[in-house]
Structure formats: structure tokens, C-alpha cells
Design a protein around this motif. Structure first.
Motif, PDB file in Angstrom:
ATOM      1  N   PRO A  65      -6.046   7.596   5.525  1.00 51.96           N
ATOM      2  CA  PRO A  65      -6.038   8.746   4.613  1.00 51.96           C
ATOM      3  C   PRO A  65      -4.641   9.204   4.221  1.00 51.96           C
ATOM      4  N   VAL A  66      -3.621   8.840   4.998  1.00 49.77           N
ATOM      5  CA  VAL A  66      -2.265   9.266   4.676  1.00 49.77           C
ATOM      6  C   VAL A  66      -1.786   8.656   3.363  1.00 49.77           C
ATOM      7  N   LEU A  67      -2.439   7.585   2.926  1.00 51.69           N
ATOM      8  CA  LEU A  67      -2.040   6.889   1.712  1.00 51.69           C
ATOM      9  C   LEU A  67      -2.712   7.442   0.459  1.00 51.69           C
ATOM     10  N   LYS A  68      -3.690   8.305   0.631  1.00 50.80           N
ATOM     11  CA  LYS A  68      -4.450   8.794  -0.517  1.00 50.80           C
ATOM     12  C   LYS A  68      -4.106  10.252  -0.798  1.00 50.80           C
ATOM     13  N   SER A  69      -4.203  10.627  -2.061  1.00 56.25           N
ATOM     14  CA  SER A  69      -3.951  12.016  -2.435  1.00 56.25           C
ATOM     15  C   SER A  69      -5.137  12.872  -2.029  1.00 56.25           C
ATOM     16  N   LEU A  70      -4.903  14.166  -1.884  1.00 57.29           N
ATOM     17  CA  LEU A  70      -5.980  15.071  -1.478  1.00 57.29           C
ATOM     18  C   LEU A  70      -6.993  15.235  -2.599  1.00 57.29           C
ATOM     19  N   ASP A  87       0.834  -1.209   0.000  1.00 56.18           N
ATOM     20  CA  ASP A  87       0.000   0.000   0.000  1.00 56.18           C
ATOM     21  C   ASP A  87       0.869   1.260   0.000  1.00 56.18           C
ATOM     22  N   VAL A  88       1.966   1.218   0.733  1.00 59.79           N
ATOM     23  CA  VAL A  88       2.882   2.362   0.758  1.00 59.79           C
ATOM     24  C   VAL A  88       3.544   2.527  -0.602  1.00 59.79           C
ATOM     25  N   ARG A  89       3.955   1.419  -1.187  1.00 60.30           N
ATOM     26  CA  ARG A  89       4.569   1.480  -2.523  1.00 60.30           C
ATOM     27  C   ARG A  89       3.604   2.099  -3.532  1.00 60.30           C
ATOM     28  N   LEU A  90       2.352   1.685  -3.490  1.00 58.75           N
ATOM     29  CA  LEU A  90       1.354   2.238  -4.418  1.00 58.75           C
ATOM     30  C   LEU A  90       1.111   3.720  -4.144  1.00 58.75           C
ATOM     31  N   ALA A  91       1.094   4.087  -2.873  1.00 55.37           N
ATOM     32  CA  ALA A  91       0.901   5.504  -2.537  1.00 55.37           C
ATOM     33  C   ALA A  91       2.054   6.339  -3.064  1.00 55.37           C
ATOM     34  N   LEU A  92       3.274   5.823  -2.953  1.00 57.07           N
ATOM     35  CA  LEU A  92       4.423   6.550  -3.474  1.00 57.07           C
ATOM     36  C   LEU A  92       4.406   6.607  -4.995  1.00 57.07           C
ATOM     37  N   ILE A  93       3.982   5.525  -5.629  1.00 58.33           N
ATOM     38  CA  ILE A  93       3.845   5.553  -7.087  1.00 58.33           C
ATOM     39  C   ILE A  93       2.874   6.656  -7.498  1.00 58.33           C
ATOM     40  N   SER A  94       1.765   6.758  -6.772  1.00 55.92           N
ATOM     41  CA  SER A  94       0.787   7.814  -7.073  1.00 55.92           C
ATOM     42  C   SER A  94       1.413   9.196  -6.914  1.00 55.92           C
ATOM     43  N   LYS A  95       2.161   9.392  -5.832  1.00 50.53           N
ATOM     44  CA  LYS A  95       2.823  10.687  -5.629  1.00 50.53           C
ATOM     45  C   LYS A  95       3.802  10.990  -6.757  1.00 50.53           C
ATOM     46  N   ARG A  96       4.567   9.987  -7.173  1.00 48.06           N
ATOM     47  CA  ARG A  96       5.522  10.207  -8.256  1.00 48.06           C
ATOM     48  C   ARG A  96       4.808  10.517  -9.571  1.00 48.06           C
ATOM     49  N   LEU A  97       3.698   9.872  -9.821  1.00 44.31           N
ATOM     50  CA  LEU A  97       2.929  10.196 -11.020  1.00 44.31           C
ATOM     51  C   LEU A  97       2.495  11.655 -11.002  1.00 44.31           C
ATOM     52  N   GLY A  98       2.063  12.107  -9.836  1.00 44.70           N
ATOM     53  CA  GLY A  98       1.642  13.490  -9.705  1.00 44.70           C
ATOM     54  C   GLY A  98       2.773  14.464  -9.972  1.00 44.70           C
ATOM     55  N   MET A  99       3.983  14.167  -9.447  1.00 45.25           N
ATOM     56  CA  MET A  99       5.112  15.063  -9.648  1.00 45.25           C
ATOM     57  C   MET A  99       5.608  15.034 -11.089  1.00 45.25           C
ATOM     58  N   ILE A 100       5.604  13.853 -11.707  1.00 41.54           N
ATOM     59  CA  ILE A 100       6.005  13.772 -13.116  1.00 41.54           C
ATOM     60  C   ILE A 100       5.077  14.632 -13.974  1.00 41.54           C
ATOM     61  N   ALA A 101       3.788  14.540 -13.681  1.00 41.15           N
ATOM     62  CA  ALA A 101       2.816  15.331 -14.435  1.00 41.15           C
ATOM     63  C   ALA A 101       3.002  16.821 -14.158  1.00 41.15           C
ATOM     64  N   GLN A 102       3.119  17.184 -12.875  1.00 41.77           N
ATOM     65  CA  GLN A 102       3.201  18.594 -12.505  1.00 41.77           C
ATOM     66  C   GLN A 102       4.488  19.238 -13.011  1.00 41.77           C
ATOM     67  N   TRP A 150      -3.950  12.128 -14.031  1.00 41.42           N
ATOM     68  CA  TRP A 150      -5.249  11.450 -14.104  1.00 41.42           C
ATOM     69  C   TRP A 150      -5.144   9.946 -13.882  1.00 41.42           C
ATOM     70  N   GLN A 151      -3.935   9.431 -13.816  1.00 36.86           N
ATOM     71  CA  GLN A 151      -3.760   8.004 -13.516  1.00 36.86           C
ATOM     72  C   GLN A 151      -3.761   7.730 -12.018  1.00 36.86           C
ATOM     73  N   ARG A 152      -3.602   8.758 -11.207  1.00 36.36           N
ATOM     74  CA  ARG A 152      -3.469   8.548  -9.769  1.00 36.36           C
ATOM     75  C   ARG A 152      -4.700   7.875  -9.129  1.00 36.36           C
ATOM     76  N   PRO A 153      -5.918   8.280  -9.474  1.00 30.70           N
ATOM     77  CA  PRO A 153      -7.072   7.600  -8.854  1.00 30.70           C
ATOM     78  C   PRO A 153      -7.126   6.110  -9.176  1.00 30.70           C
ATOM     79  N   TYR A 154      -6.715   5.744 -10.379  1.00 33.47           N
ATOM     80  CA  TYR A 154      -6.727   4.330 -10.753  1.00 33.47           C
ATOM     81  C   TYR A 154      -5.736   3.540  -9.901  1.00 33.47           C
ATOM     82  N   VAL A 155      -4.567   4.101  -9.700  1.00 32.47           N
ATOM     83  CA  VAL A 155      -3.563   3.421  -8.877  1.00 32.47           C
ATOM     84  C   VAL A 155      -4.036   3.337  -7.439  1.00 32.47           C
ATOM     85  N   GLU A 156      -4.586   4.428  -6.924  1.00 33.14           N
ATOM     86  CA  GLU A 156      -4.988   4.451  -5.523  1.00 33.14           C
ATOM     87  C   GLU A 156      -6.190   3.563  -5.245  1.00 33.14           C
TER      88      GLU A 156
END
Length: 787
Positions: free
Chosen positions: A782-787, A619-634, A768-774
Motif C-alpha cells: 500500500p505504500v506505493l499507492k495513493s490514498l 514500482d517505486v519509480r512509478l509510484a514517484l511519478i504518480s506523486k509528482r503528477l499529483g503535485m503538478i496538478a495540485q 486524474w492520470q494517477r490511477p492509470y499509472v498506478e
């Protein structure tokens, strides 16, 4: 000779599945998609109603990592087959069958394997895979073919390989490394059926593919395997010069890449030994076979065809050496792989040169080095061996005998190795790394109880160990046996003055523990060795900086909990149910806590604690993947192109930095830290990324090279233009190239997310891929999910 490179990982990689998530569920298993069955069990002793394939693969990896496959893998695989079948998970069962085929083949269980082959083919047909071109079907064909070839059912094996080739042509790119693996396998079949010309063609095609796709051909383990196979094929054609060159090239690649810990190093050693035997260079052949046996025994055990065949080859070689009058030391592993000729070296014209006992009259040239007290600042010539090799030699020749002599009642309770901060702990150190905090050192890890009893005295004895050593022209390290003048007492060390540490025979896979023994030196000293270099006996190897002293010391005696706390702030790994604690740990911190090598761990306690830090909750790995997706996009897809359009080079430069960091981290997370480790800090980030990308089984293998291209172009893109002003026409090509690479990386990431069944969306703007991963995060924290 049967190259073992596809023993296990090849099946797992192919089983990652098709690019299209709708093709088949067969691939979902290998990436841990939750398989489900709707019939819960009422009996706690029955097999589970669901089968977690990722958990199964992680468990199997752990067995191989600690070299326990010989006794544990068989029962583990058999139980997994039962569990997957009871759960009604056909995809999971196919993954287990693929893994089982590789293991049974390595164990010589060919009769049992034919039943597994038949079962896998029938299951694939029932799942509808046989009419498609999915990678899951390709994996099954290749593993079935390889198992059938090992059982000498050559006609059936050749048909299966050709079917696999047809599938791979449609499902893989022409430069995909997995095609090279297939060519390697087919070459073995041709070799075993006396068609060396066809075998050579297949191997050269494999070499072409690997060289074209390699980011570092000089340290590519897959390239080394192909060179070994080609050497053996040329040997059957009596082309000794070519066979010698390719066999030696394989060994050179292992050394250059510091890959001697790999189990596959045994194949390269045995391959070179076979070439040496054909050339009547019996001393070198014996040396190679002995090293190969040691690696095989450590990684696979003695009860395997692999070990038995190599042992028989060694026996025949020793008999031939005796008949030829060649003197070879019979003690354990003879010499070091470094004694074998380098690629491109010339062989002697006459085998009679071996009859002197490997040119025994020649005295080896050495680099002699000694270390003084901690904190001394004078440096000497660069040490020609890596820090990990030096540490292993220091432990084997000095540390272990001291403990056996002075602490015999604790010898079975003390763990030893080199882990933590320092370039050598990552295996990336070089001559430039030796100007500070470098020298013979290792760590001793004790329980709290044992530390209270002997910790202070053991530390004093460790500090008193002799540190003067020499390195001969073959890279063998020898420590002098006398104790320091301030030692509390001498300790017996039988033959310690002449002991050496071999390059490969004792080298474990990083993260595993082995019980080393000192090995007696034998092997040739080349007549054209470099002139010896020596340094004053009181000179230290390099100065010790304040950051490596006191509470921050990097070697010596530690309580196990204290050691991990000094690196991570935690005495033990955070609980799997404490994601907030895991998220507070930086990846570089976890890398430092889990790198290096464990030389000995009799109780297994240190390794267990260390493994806890490697086992990041999914779950932590997936949460970090989501964060990295967000930063790559941003940073990469949004801020970077806008900053460049505005002509704000500074903002664009910072955006590139954020994009590169996030993408590099994502590569390690997608490849799973338990398997490949964590991304280290910036100094070694790309060294680790290149090493990972060079593996045949890496996911997102092109990302590292793409990121380096982005960085090379960043100066022109951010500060190009006429007169080096911001913007301008000369910046345009670099900007266009960077934007193209960013988008291609996004496309590749989405493809991998689909392969792992983490998304069903084709959207390439990665935010837009972050919700699918999460959606795949099981915890409600909630610490594992994006805002």
C-alpha cells in the motif's frame, strides 16, 4: 568516417512508440510495457514465457556502461532474440532487432547484419507497420538503412533513408532533433558516394535543427557530432579552413560541456586528426588519433572496424610524420586533446613549422598550485581545470604509483575515484566553486577486511601525497614527484614529475571503472601561450570547511559500506522488495551516492554496490511519478491560478516552487534514473536538467526551458501591477504566459505517458492520470499507492 552517434540510443528512442496507444504495440517494448504470452513453460531451463523489454534494455545499457560490449553484447542480443521469439512478443523482438543492427554495425559484422535487416523489415511488415507513420517504423527504416550503408549497399540504403524521411515528416515536428540525426545519416551516405555537395546540405540542415532546439549550443554533444561530420565533408572538397573551424568547434563543445567521457568524443578527436593530416600538421594528427584509439578501445574494444580503421590512420600518420622529419613521442597516448587548436584559431601557413617537434623549443606556460594541510584558509588563483580532471590526475600520477609501490599485494583490490558530495562530483564545478573544499583529492574504497589490515596506514600515506601541481596552457595537469615533509617515506614513481593526465583518452562514462595509466607528455606548446602564474608553495588551494572534515570528509580511505552509509544511511542499497525504504531516500541523496567517476575498481565490488543505488525498483519509480503528477496538478494547475486570482502573491510564489520541483523530478523519473541519473539538489538541479534536455534522446526535452521561463515570469505574475502591488494589469501577460506553460507541460506529460503505455486517457488535469499509472505497479504494497 562513420559517426557512431546512433549506435544504440537512437533505436531505443524511436522505439518508444507512437503517440496514439492504439497504433501499434511495437513501441511498448522500449518502455517496458509487460509483454505477455499465454503458454507458461514447464521447464525452468527453457526461455521465459514473457519477455520484459525494459529489463532487456536496462541489461544492454549496463553492458555498454561498463564498456563490456566487445565480449558480452553479442551473446546477450542473440539470447534476447530467442527469448522474445519464444514469448511470441513481436514488439519486443523488433526492439531487439533494432538494437542488434546498431551493435553488429559497430563490430563490422555486415554480412550477419544483412540477415538482421531482412528479418526486421519482414517483421515490421507482418506487424502492419509499413503502411503507417509510426516512430517504430521510422526507427526500423533508419537502422536498416544505416546497417545497409555500412555494408556498402548504397542504393538500398538511400531508398530506406528516403522512406524514413517520408515517415518522419508525418510523425515528427519540424524541429525534432531526431530529424537532425536522420540528416546526419543521409549525409554520410552522400559522402561515401562522392556527393559532398549534397552531404554538406544535409549536415547544415542538421546543424540548423539542433541549434534551434538546443538549450545550450556551447555544450551540446549532438551539435558537436554535426560539426565533426561537416568538417570531414568540407575536407573532401579541400576546403581546409572551414574543415578546421568545424572540427575544432566540435572539440570545443566537448570541453565546454565536460563531455570528454563520451564514447563519441573519439569521432571528434579522429575528425580533427584527419583535418590536421590534410594540413600536414602531423604531430597534432598523431596526438588526435592516439587519443581517439584510447577512447575507442575503452568503450568498444579493439576487435572492431572502428578501432582498426583508426589504428590504420594512425600508422599512416606516423609514417608521414617520420618522412617529414617530425618528431613524435611513441609512448602510448601523446599529449592531451587540449593541445589541439581551439575553434577559430589560425593554422600555420607553412607545414614546416611542425618539423621542430611541435615547437619543442617553447617552454609551456603553467599555473602552479600547491596545497597545504587540511583546514588551512588561504586561497590562491582559480584552478583552470575541473575537479574531476584534477582528481583523475592526482590519482594517476600520485595515488596509483604510491599504492603500487607500498601496497602491491592490495593494488588489485583497491577501488579509486571521486563520488559523493561536492560540485565537482557532478561535473558542474567552475571558478566560483573553488573557494572552499576544492583541491586534489580522490577516494580509496576498501573491503572491511582490507581496511582492518591497511586502512590507517593507507590514510596516512594518502595524506602525505604531494599536492603541488601545475596546469599548462593546454589544460594538462602535472604533479611534482617529491613527497611532503611529513610523509612516512618516499615512493618510486617513474617519470612522475613529467607525467600528465589527458583530457579524454582515459575519461570513462560516469559510473564506470577503468584502470588508468600515467601518460607521457608530448604535443605542442603554442608560441603565444599566456604568461605563467605561480603561487607560494605553502599556500592551500582553498579552505576546507567543517562539513568536509571528520566524519563528513569527502576524500581519503573508506570502507565501502561506511562510504555509502555516510551519504545515504544505508551500507548497501535497499532491497528491491523494500519500497518503503526506497521512498525514504531523497533523489538528491541518491544522486550524491551515484555521481562522479570511478577511476579504478579491480574487483568490481564498489561499482556493484553503487549500481545498486542506481537501480531504483520500477514500482517505486512509478509510484514517484504518480506523486509528482499529483503535485503538478495540485500546485500548478489548481492552487497557482487560484492564488493569482485572489492576488495572494506569496501563495502563488510557493505554488510555483512546488510545481517546478515536481516537474523537474518527473523529467528525471520518466527518463529512468538508471539511464540518466537522479535529480541533484537545488544548486545543480537546473544544470543537470539542461544537460539532460540537451541530449538528442531526452524525453520531455522542453520541460527545463519551460520551467525556467515560469520562474523568470514569476516575480511579475506574483508581485506585478501598478506600484508593484499584487495583481494589476501589468501582471496579466505574465500570468497568462505561466498558465499557458503549465498546461502545455501537462499536455506533453500526457503525451509521454501514452508513449510509454502508462495511460490510455487524454485527460490533461494530471491528478486524474494517477490511477492509470498506478495500475502498472505490480506490487500490492500500500505504500506505493495513493490514498
Amino acid at each position: 568516417m562513420d559517426e557512431e552517434a546512433l549506435l544504440k540510443q537512437f533505436a531505443a528512442q524511436f522505439a518508444h512508440g507512437p503517440d496514439d496507444a492504439d497504433d501499434t504495440d511495437a513501441a511498448a517494448a522500449a518502455q517496458g510495457a509487460d509483454s505477455t504470452a499465454n503458454q507458461p513453460t514447464d521447464d525452468a531451463n527453457q526461455s521465459p514465457a514473457t519477455f520484459d523489454t525494459q529489463q532487456f534494455l536496462n541489461g544492454l545499457d549496463a553492458i555498454f556502461d561498463r564498456h563490456a560490449a566487445a565480449t558480452e553484447a553479442g551473446p546477450y542480443l542473440e539470447q534476447a532474440m530467442v527469448d522474445a521469439e519464444n514469448a511470441g512478443d513481436e514488439a519486443g523482438l523488433l526492439t531487439v532487432l533494432n538494437e542488434t543492427m546498431g551493435f553488429y554495425r559497430s563490430q563490422g559484422r555486415h554480412k550477419e547484419n544483412q540477415w538482421i535487416v531482412q528479418r526486421a523489415l519482414e517483421l515490421a511488415a507482418r506487424m502492419g507497420l509499413t503502411t503507417g507513420t509510426s516512430e517504430a517504423w521510422a526507427t526500423t527504416l533508419i537502422n536498416c538503412a544505416t546497417a545497409t550503408r555500412a555494408a556498402k549497399q548504397y542504393d538500398q540504403a538511400e531508398d530506406l533513408y528516403h522512406q524514413a524521411q517520408s515517415v518522419c515528416r508525418h510523425s515528427l515536428a519540424p524541429t525534432d532533433r531526431r530529424l537532425a540525426a536522420l540528416h546526419n545519416n543521409l549525409s554520410m551516405l552522400y559522402s561515401e558516394t562522392n556527393r559532398p555537395d549534397k552531404a554538406g546540405l544535409e549536415l547544415r540542415e542538421a546543424l540548423r535543427i539542433i541549434e534551434a532546439s538546443s538549450v545550450n549550443p556551447d555544450a551540446d554533444i549532438d551539435l558537436a557530432s554535426s560539426h565533426t561530420n561537416l568538417a570531414l565533408t568540407l575536407l573532401t572538397e579541400h576546403k581546409l579552413e572551414g574543415a578546421h573551424w568545424h572540427a575544432a568547434k566540435a572539440l570545443e563543445i566537448y570541453r565546454t560541456g565536460h563531455l570528454e567521457h563520451s564514447a563519441h568524443y573519439a569521432s571528434a578527436l579522429a575528425g580533427f586528426a584527419q583535418v590536421c593530416f590534410a594540413e600536414r600538421r602531423y604531430a597534432d594528427a598523431v596526438t588526435g588519433y592516439r587519443h581517439a584509439l584510447a577512447v575507442i578501445e575503452e568503450c568498444y574494444g579493439k576487435d572492431t572496424d572502428y578501432w582498426r580503421i583508426t589504428a590504420d590512420n594512425l600508422r599512416q600518420t606516423e609514417e608521414a610524420a617520420a618522412q617529414a622529419g617530425v618528431t613524435v613521442d611513441n609512448a602510448g597516448v601523446a599529449g592531451d586533446a587540449g593541445a589541439l587548436p581551439q575553434s577559430g584559431s589560425r593554422l600555420p601557413n607553412s607545414p614546416a613549422q611542425d618539423k621542430t617537434g611541435a615547437n619543442a623549443a617553447s617552454s609551456p606556460s603553467t599555473v602552479s598550485v600547491s596545497t597545504g594541510s587540511a583546514g588551512a584558509a588561504e586561497a590562491v588563483s582559480a584552478c583552470p581545470v575541473s575537479g574531476l580532471k584534477l582528481a583523475r590526475a592526482f590519482w594517476t600520477q600520485m595515488g596509483k604509483p604510491m599504492i603500487a609501490a607500498k601496497y602491491p599485494q592490495y593494488a588489485g583490490r583497491i577501488a579509486a575515484g571521486l563520488v559523493g558530495h561536492g560540485s565537482e562530483c557532478y561535473g558542474f564545478d567552475d571558478a566560483y566553486s573553488q573557494d572552499h573544499d576544492f583541491g586534489p583529492r580522490f577516494c580509496l574504497w576498501l573491503t572491511d577486511e582490507d581496511y582492518a589490515a591497511i586502512g590507517e596506514q593507507l590514510e596516512a600515506d594518502y595524506e602525505a601525497l604531494p599536492r603541488k601541481f601545475s596546469v599548462d596552457a593546454q589544460g594538462r595537469v602535472t604533479f611534482e614527484a617529491h613527497a611532503r615533509s611529513d610523509a612516512s617515506g618516499a615512493f618510486p614513481s617513474a617519470g612522475a614529475g613529467s607525467t600528465v593526465i589527458p583530457d579524454a583518452a582515459n575519461a570513462p562514462t560516469p559510473g564506470t571503472a577503468t584502470d588508468d595509466t600515467a601518460t607521457a607528455e608530448s604535443g605542442a606548446a603554442s608560441s603565444d601561450m599566456a604568461e605563467a602564474m605561480t603561487t607560494p608553495t605553502d599556500a592551500p588551494l582553498s579552505p576546507v570547511t567543517p562539513r568536509a572534515q571528520g566524519a563528513n570528509r569527502r576524500d581519503g580511505v573508506f570502507r565501502i559500506g561506511d562510504f555509502f552509509e555516510s551519504i545515504t544511511g544505508y551500507r548497501t542499497a535497499p532491497a528491491q522488495t523494500a519500497p518503503h525504504e526506497w521512498l525514504m531516500l531523497q533523489e538528491s541523496t541518491l544522486a550524491a551516492a551515484t555521481n562522479g567517476e570511478v577511476f579504478a575498481d579491480p574487483t568490481g565490488l564498489f561499482s556493484k554496490m553503487r549500481q545498486g543505488f542506481k537501480n531504483m525498483p520500477d514500482d517505486v519509480r512509478l509510484a514517484l511519478i504518480s506523486k509528482r503528477l499529483g503535485m503538478i496538478a495540485q500546485a500548478g494547475q489548481y492552487n497557482l491560478p487560484r492564488s493569482l486570482k485572489r492576488g495572494d502573491g506569496a501563495a502563488a510564489w510557493l505554488s510555483i516552487h512546488e510545481f517546478v520541483q515536481a516537474t523537474a523530478s518527473l523529467v528525471f523519473l520518466v527518463n529512468v534514473p538508471m539511464v540518466v541519473g537522479y535529480m541533484p539538489y537545488c544548486k545543480w538541479q537546473f544544470a543537470a536538467l539542461r544537460k539532460l534536455s540537451g541530449s538528442m534522446f531526452a524525453l520531455l526535452p522542453n520541460a527545463g526551458e519551460q520551467l525556467e521561463t515560469v520562474m523568470r515570469l514569476s516575480s511579475a505574475a506574483c508581485y506585478g501591477g501598478a506600484g508593484f502591488g499584487e495583481g494589476g494589469k501589468s501582471a496579466a501577460p505574465a500570468i497568462e504566459k505561466i498558465n499557458d506553460i503549465v498546461e502545455q507541460i501537462a499536455v506533453d506529460i500526457v503525451k509521454e505517458l501514452k508513449r510509454e503505455h502508462l495511460t490510455t486517457s487524454g485527460e490533461t488535469f494530471l491528478e486524474w492520470q494517477r490511477p492509470y499509472v498506478e495500475d502498472h505497479i505490480a506490487s500490492d504494497d500500500p505504500v506505493l499507492k495513493s490514498l
